[in-house]
Each structure stands twice: as structure tokens, then as C-alpha cells.
Motif scaffolding. Structure first.
Motif, PDB file in Angstrom:
ATOM      1  N   MET A   1       0.821  -1.194   0.000  1.00 55.27           N
ATOM      2  CA  MET A   1       0.000   0.000   0.000  1.00 55.27           C
ATOM      3  C   MET A   1       0.860   1.251   0.000  1.00 55.27           C
ATOM      4  O   MET A   1       2.027   1.207   0.338  1.00 55.27           O
ATOM      5  N   LYS A   2       0.299   2.375  -0.381  1.00 53.20           N
ATOM      6  CA  LYS A   2       1.040   3.623  -0.405  1.00 53.20           C
ATOM      7  C   LYS A   2       1.311   4.095   1.015  1.00 53.20           C
ATOM      8  O   LYS A   2       0.553   3.876   1.931  1.00 53.20           O
ATOM      9  N   THR A   3       2.453   4.787   1.184  1.00 52.68           N
ATOM     10  CA  THR A   3       2.758   5.413   2.456  1.00 52.68           C
ATOM     11  C   THR A   3       2.420   6.880   2.350  1.00 52.68           C
ATOM     12  O   THR A   3       2.760   7.532   1.369  1.00 52.68           O
ATOM     13  N   LYS A   4       1.726   7.430   3.366  1.00 44.33           N
ATOM     14  CA  LYS A   4       1.245   8.800   3.283  1.00 44.33           C
ATOM     15  C   LYS A   4       1.932   9.674   4.323  1.00 44.33           C
ATOM     16  O   LYS A   4       2.230   9.241   5.417  1.00 44.33           O
ATOM     17  N   PHE A   5       2.169  10.944   4.004  1.00 48.70           N
ATOM     18  CA  PHE A   5       2.809  11.884   4.904  1.00 48.70           C
ATOM     19  C   PHE A   5       2.067  13.215   4.870  1.00 48.70           C
ATOM     20  O   PHE A   5       1.481  13.585   3.863  1.00 48.70           O
ATOM     21  N   ILE A   6       2.119  13.953   5.979  1.00 43.96           N
ATOM     22  CA  ILE A   6       1.626  15.318   5.998  1.00 43.96           C
ATOM     23  C   ILE A   6       2.764  16.205   6.457  1.00 43.96           C
ATOM     24  O   ILE A   6       3.321  15.994   7.535  1.00 43.96           O
ATOM     25  N   ALA A   7       3.095  17.173   5.684  1.00 40.84           N
ATOM     26  CA  ALA A   7       4.190  18.054   6.056  1.00 40.84           C
ATOM     27  C   ALA A   7       3.848  18.795   7.329  1.00 40.84           C
ATOM     28  O   ALA A   7       2.782  19.355   7.481  1.00 40.84           O
ATOM     29  N   GLY A   8       4.789  18.779   8.306  1.00 39.75           N
ATOM     30  CA  GLY A   8       4.622  19.563   9.517  1.00 39.75           C
ATOM     31  C   GLY A   8       3.849  18.881  10.622  1.00 39.75           C
ATOM     32  O   GLY A   8       3.643  19.454  11.680  1.00 39.75           O
ATOM     33  N   VAL A   9       3.414  17.618  10.436  1.00 44.53           N
ATOM     34  CA  VAL A   9       2.684  16.910  11.476  1.00 44.53           C
ATOM     35  C   VAL A   9       3.538  15.765  11.979  1.00 44.53           C
ATOM     36  O   VAL A   9       4.025  14.970  11.197  1.00 44.53           O
ATOM     37  N   ALA A  10       3.709  15.678  13.298  1.00 42.78           N
ATOM     38  CA  ALA A  10       4.523  14.605  13.866  1.00 42.78           C
ATOM     39  C   ALA A  10       3.619  13.477  14.316  1.00 42.78           C
ATOM     40  O   ALA A  10       2.811  13.644  15.204  1.00 42.78           O
ATOM     41  N   THR A  11       3.766  12.316  13.689  1.00 45.81           N
ATOM     42  CA  THR A  11       2.939  11.167  14.082  1.00 45.81           C
ATOM     43  C   THR A  11       3.638   9.887  13.710  1.00 45.81           C
ATOM     44  O   THR A  11       4.668   9.893  13.062  1.00 45.81           O
ATOM     45  N   ALA A  12       3.063   8.750  14.134  1.00 43.27           N
ATOM     46  CA  ALA A  12       3.627   7.445  13.825  1.00 43.27           C
ATOM     47  C   ALA A  12       3.124   6.974  12.482  1.00 43.27           C
ATOM     48  O   ALA A  12       2.128   7.449  11.971  1.00 43.27           O
ATOM     49  N   THR A  13       3.835   6.010  11.885  1.00 44.08           N
ATOM     50  CA  THR A  13       3.410   5.459  10.607  1.00 44.08           C
ATOM     51  C   THR A  13       2.232   4.543  10.828  1.00 44.08           C
ATOM     52  O   THR A  13       2.340   3.536  11.483  1.00 44.08           O
ATOM     53  N   LEU A  14       1.087   4.907  10.278  1.00 44.98           N
ATOM     54  CA  LEU A  14      -0.159   4.205  10.549  1.00 44.98           C
ATOM     55  C   LEU A  14      -0.522   3.266   9.418  1.00 44.98           C
ATOM     56  O   LEU A  14      -0.200   3.501   8.266  1.00 44.98           O
ATOM     57  N   LEU A  15      -1.265   2.217   9.811  1.00 41.25           N
ATOM     58  CA  LEU A  15      -1.714   1.260   8.809  1.00 41.25           C
ATOM     59  C   LEU A  15      -3.036   1.646   8.182  1.00 41.25           C
ATOM     60  O   LEU A  15      -3.292   1.335   7.034  1.00 41.25           O
TER      61      LEU A  15
ATOM     62  N   GLN B   1       0.893  20.660  18.527  1.00 40.42           N
ATOM     63  CA  GLN B   1       1.534  21.767  17.835  1.00 40.42           C
ATOM     64  C   GLN B   1       1.575  21.588  16.319  1.00 40.42           C
ATOM     65  O   GLN B   1       2.010  22.496  15.601  1.00 40.42           O
ATOM     66  N   SER B   2       1.153  20.431  15.820  1.00 38.33           N
ATOM     67  CA  SER B   2       1.142  20.238  14.375  1.00 38.33           C
ATOM     68  C   SER B   2       0.106  21.172  13.745  1.00 38.33           C
ATOM     69  O   SER B   2      -0.839  21.624  14.409  1.00 38.33           O
ATOM     70  N   LYS B   3       0.288  21.465  12.471  1.00 37.60           N
ATOM     71  CA  LYS B   3      -0.639  22.373  11.795  1.00 37.60           C
ATOM     72  C   LYS B   3      -2.036  21.792  11.742  1.00 37.60           C
ATOM     73  O   LYS B   3      -3.038  22.503  11.879  1.00 37.60           O
ATOM     74  N   LEU B   4      -2.114  20.471  11.548  1.00 35.87           N
ATOM     75  CA  LEU B   4      -3.411  19.822  11.504  1.00 35.87           C
ATOM     76  C   LEU B   4      -4.133  19.961  12.853  1.00 35.87           C
ATOM     77  O   LEU B   4      -5.352  20.099  12.916  1.00 35.87           O
ATOM     78  N   ALA B   5      -3.352  19.940  13.937  1.00 40.59           N
ATOM     79  CA  ALA B   5      -3.939  20.088  15.264  1.00 40.59           C
ATOM     80  C   ALA B   5      -4.341  21.533  15.548  1.00 40.59           C
ATOM     81  O   ALA B   5      -5.431  21.794  16.067  1.00 40.59           O
ATOM     82  N   THR B   6      -3.465  22.467  15.203  1.00 43.84           N
ATOM     83  CA  THR B   6      -3.755  23.881  15.517  1.00 43.84           C
ATOM     84  C   THR B   6      -4.836  24.462  14.618  1.00 43.84           C
ATOM     85  O   THR B   6      -5.609  25.316  15.038  1.00 43.84           O
TER      86      THR B   6
END
Length: 407
Positions: A1-15, A80-85
Motif C-alpha cells: 500500500m502507499k505510504t502517506k505523509f503530511i508536512a509539519g505533522v509529527a505522528t507514527a506510521t499508521l496502517l 503543535q502540528s498544523k493539523l492540530a492547531t
């Protein structure tokens, strides 16, 4: 499956596709860290804002608040991530087809099967507060994903004896990072997040049911869980697990039945559990049996053991095979402890009259009727209700003693 990222958000690699994956985890301390540390102003502010919402969601869905808070810390960088703020989205929940709320568009980096990166704009769920984000995360932990509803069952309160067992269950299912549980555990111990968890007791106690009602498969809000059975007013039941939440409310597991709220029981009806010993040392296979009649406990010579309270009817008890003592059959329930088999298996008796069925108060509150010459299983010796003798024939069901032929 594809691996997805969001710039500026700190998180774990999710399934799960509903949650984007970011690799920049906060510094992971030694897994054996136990000492709680003072939080910074940013961390303190986040906990003040997040903890109560985590506790509310955890109570609704029957999971550990400490685990949810640690997930939020890891995946949003302490909020503090952009998605959170910008969207109060702490867990990277995407706005999939089933989402009809507000959305937030974020530029995300993905990888194809060859590992090559590319960027797309993706819609994520936007919440008015942390409450919605924690509720969605709790729902996901309890209800899983469409193709595997029980995917995270190892993290449920009734299945995970500790927060560490819950985080281990999420590693490899919720997140691909093999150190995911280590990261969560370190945050839980470092910041003393267990103080937000409910108290769980496995001390068995007996209670009297105040009003008839359903039992449920999960210790969640009743709207979340399927019904698993029922109990009747006046019934004495054994509770083998109690979860006490932050607001003092309790969910309790009735042995052999399911989960209920503590409000189902009569006030001040709590009693110590039936005192029988642990499994006998030479025990055969344990078999749980329905105890249909109040039962005294006897020793291997058939003598009643006076310092053990009578076992109450309508409970599920463990048994370890049958033995015959002085020509009478008994079930073994502990080390040198036995109860008469008739309290479990019943004794067949023939009716000499058509017979109505009465409840434990001597009232005929049903339309049940047995026919003359019918064989009926009775449990234990006859009991007296309102001056008349009855045999118990089922849970809260009795037939008059006089209606049976003499053996």
C-alpha cells in the motif's frame, strides 16, 4: 500500500488509510523509564485541554485514556502540528466518504510502491474542539475498520489488563512502527498519564438487581454495544470485574451475563463474593456451571463446612468434576470443597397435576403451565414461599411441591 505523509505533522506510521503517517517521532526514552517528569508550559497546556476529553471518549468506548493521550502527543507533537492547531485533528483522521462535517485541506507527501515520493492535497476532518477528535479515535479503537471490526480488540479495557498490554496490541495493527508501544509507554510513564485511567477491580462481589434490564457485550455506552443477555429484579448476581471512571460512574461485569451500569443494582446490596478456595491442586478440567439453587459447601466426608457462606443461586461457578460421597453425587468446587449435584443438574420429578409456574414471591406472573405426568427437573430441596412449599424449576420459576408425585 502507499505510504502517506503530511508536512509539519509529527505522528507514527499508521496502517489505516483514514490516518496519515508521519515519521518524525518525538525523542524516545529508555523503555524502562518510570519516573514522572514535570511538563513544560506547552505540555501542561495540552494536557489540561486534552485529558478530560480523552477520559470522556474512553468511558464511551471502553479504552484507556492514557493510551489515547499518548497517541495524541506522539501524532500531533503535543498539539503543535498544523493539523492540530488549524483543525483540532490530533490523530490525522481523513475526511472519507462517510464524513459529512467540516474539512481541512493539507498538502501531503505519499510514496508509491517503488518508494518514489509525490505530493497531493487531501481533505482531513476538521473539529470544533479536541472533543470530536478524541471521540473519533475512541470509536476507531472500539469499532475497528470495515474489513476488520475487532482489529484493535487487544486495546479494549476488558481485554488489556494494563495500558502496556493495550499499546502492545496497537503495535502492528494501528501503527507499523515496531517501536510504537515503546514510544507510547514512555510518554505514559514520563508524564504519569495513568492518573487519568479508570480503576479496574477483579474482586468478585454479589449484588441484588434493583430492576430488570439487559446486559451488554462491552463495557461501553449501551448505544455502542450489542445486548448479551438480561437479569431480573430481585436476582442475586456475581460481579467479577468493576471499572470505576473519573466521574465515579461504574460499569460492572456480571459473570456469565455481560456488562451493566452500577445503577442497575440495589443500594447497599453489595456482599463479599462466595468464599470458596482456588482450584484444587489435582483438578480436572474446569467447567463453568449455572448454580440453580442456594448451596452449602461440604468436605470430602459429606460434612458441611461451617465457615464458608452458602453459595447463592443464579450464579455461574467453576466446577472440577463429579464425585460420589456416601452414595450422593457432588460437584467439586475447590480444594476439599463440594456442593450437591442436584443444585446444578436438578432432579427429575413427575407432575401429578397440571401446574402453573410462580415467581420467587409466589405470584403467577407468566403463562407457563406444565402438563400432568410431565417430567420436570427440580433444583435442590423444596423452599417455602408465603407459607407454601415449592420446587425451583428455573431461574425465578417455581412449581408447588404438592403438584409432584411422591418419589
Amino acid at each position: 500500500m502507499k505510504t502517506k505523509f503530511i508536512a509539519g505533522v509529527a505522528t507514527a506510521t499508521l496502517l489505516t488509510a483514514a490516518m496519515p503517517a508521519i515519521n518524525n517521532l518525538p525523542f524516545v526514552k529508555n523503555a524502562n523509564t518510570q519516573k514522572a517528569e514535570a511538563a513544560t508550559d506547552v505540555e501542561e497546556a495540552f494536557l489540561n485541554k486534552a485529558a478530560k476529553q480523552a477520559q470522556k471518549a474512553a468511558k464511551t468506548y471502553g479504552v484507556y485514556p492514557s493510551v489515547m493521550i499518548a497517541q495524541a502527543i506522539v501524532e500531533s507533537g503535543w498539539g503543535q502540528s498544523k493539523l492540530a492547531t488549524e483543525a483540532n485533528n490530533l490523530f490525522g483522521m481523513k475526511a472519507n466518504d462517510g464524513w459529512d462535517g467540516a474539512t481541512y485541506i493539507a498538502n501531503t507527501r505519499e510514496e508509491n510502491s517503488s518508494g518514489k515520493s509525490y505530493y497531493i492535497n487531501a481533505a482531513f476532518r476538521k473539529y470544533t474542539s479536541y472533543e470530536g477528535s478524541f471521540d473519533d479515535n475512541g470509536k476507531k479503537l472500539r469499532l475497528g475498520v470495515t474489513w476488520q471490526p475487532d482489529r484493535y480488540k487487544g486495546a479494549w479495557l476488558e481485554n488489556a489488563s494494563t495500558y502496556a498490554a493495550a499499546t502492545k496490541a496497537l503495535t502492528g495493527t494501528y501503527a507499523t512502527d515496531h517501536r510504537y508501544n515503546i514510544s507510547l509507554n514512555n510518554h505514559i510513564t514520563t508524564y504519569d498519564l495513568t492518573k487519568y485511567d479508570p480503576q479496574i477491580s477483579t474482586q468478585a462481589k454479589s449484588y441484588t438487581v434493583a430492576k430488570s434490564g439487559a446486559t451488554y457485550a462491552w463495557p461501553t455506552d449501551h448505544a455502542i454495544s450489542a445486548k448479551s443477555g438480561s437479569v431480573s429484579k430481585g436476582q442475586t448476581v456475581t460481579v467479577d470485574k468493576t471499572i470505576t471512571y473519573y466521574n465515579g460512574s461504574k460499569r460492572m461485569h456480571i459473570a456469565g451475563k455481560g456488562w451493566v451500569n452500577s445503577t442497575l443494582f440495589e443500594n447497599n446490596s453489595e456482599q463479599p463474593a462466595i468464599a470458596v478456595s482456588q482450584a484444587p491442586k489435582s483438578a480436572s478440567v474446569k467447567v463453568s456451571k449455572n448454580l440453580m439453587h442456594n448451596a452449602y459447601v461440604y468436605d470430602s466426608k459429606g460434612q458441611r463446612i461451617r465457615n464458608i457462606k452458602m453459595l447463592k443461586a443464579d450464579n455461574v461457578i467453576p466446577t472440577y468434576g463429579q464425585e460420589t460421597i456416601k452414595g450422593k453425587k457432588y460437584y467439586r468446587v475447590g480444594e476439599n470443597q463440594y456442593i450437591a449435584a442436584g443444585n446444578i443438574d436438578g432432579t427429575s420429578r413427575i407432575l401429578k397435576h397440571n401446574s402453573y409456574v410462580y415467581n420467587e414471591y409466589g405470584n403467577r406472573d407468566n403463562n407457563l403451565k406444565y402438563k400432568k405426568n410431565q417430567s420436570v427437573a427440580t433444583y435442590g430441596s423444596a423452599v417455602t414461599i408465603n407459607g407454601q412449599k415449592y420446587y425451583k424449576v428455573g431461574i425465578r420459576e417455581y412449581i408447588k411441591h404438592a403438584n409432584f408425585a411422591k418419589n
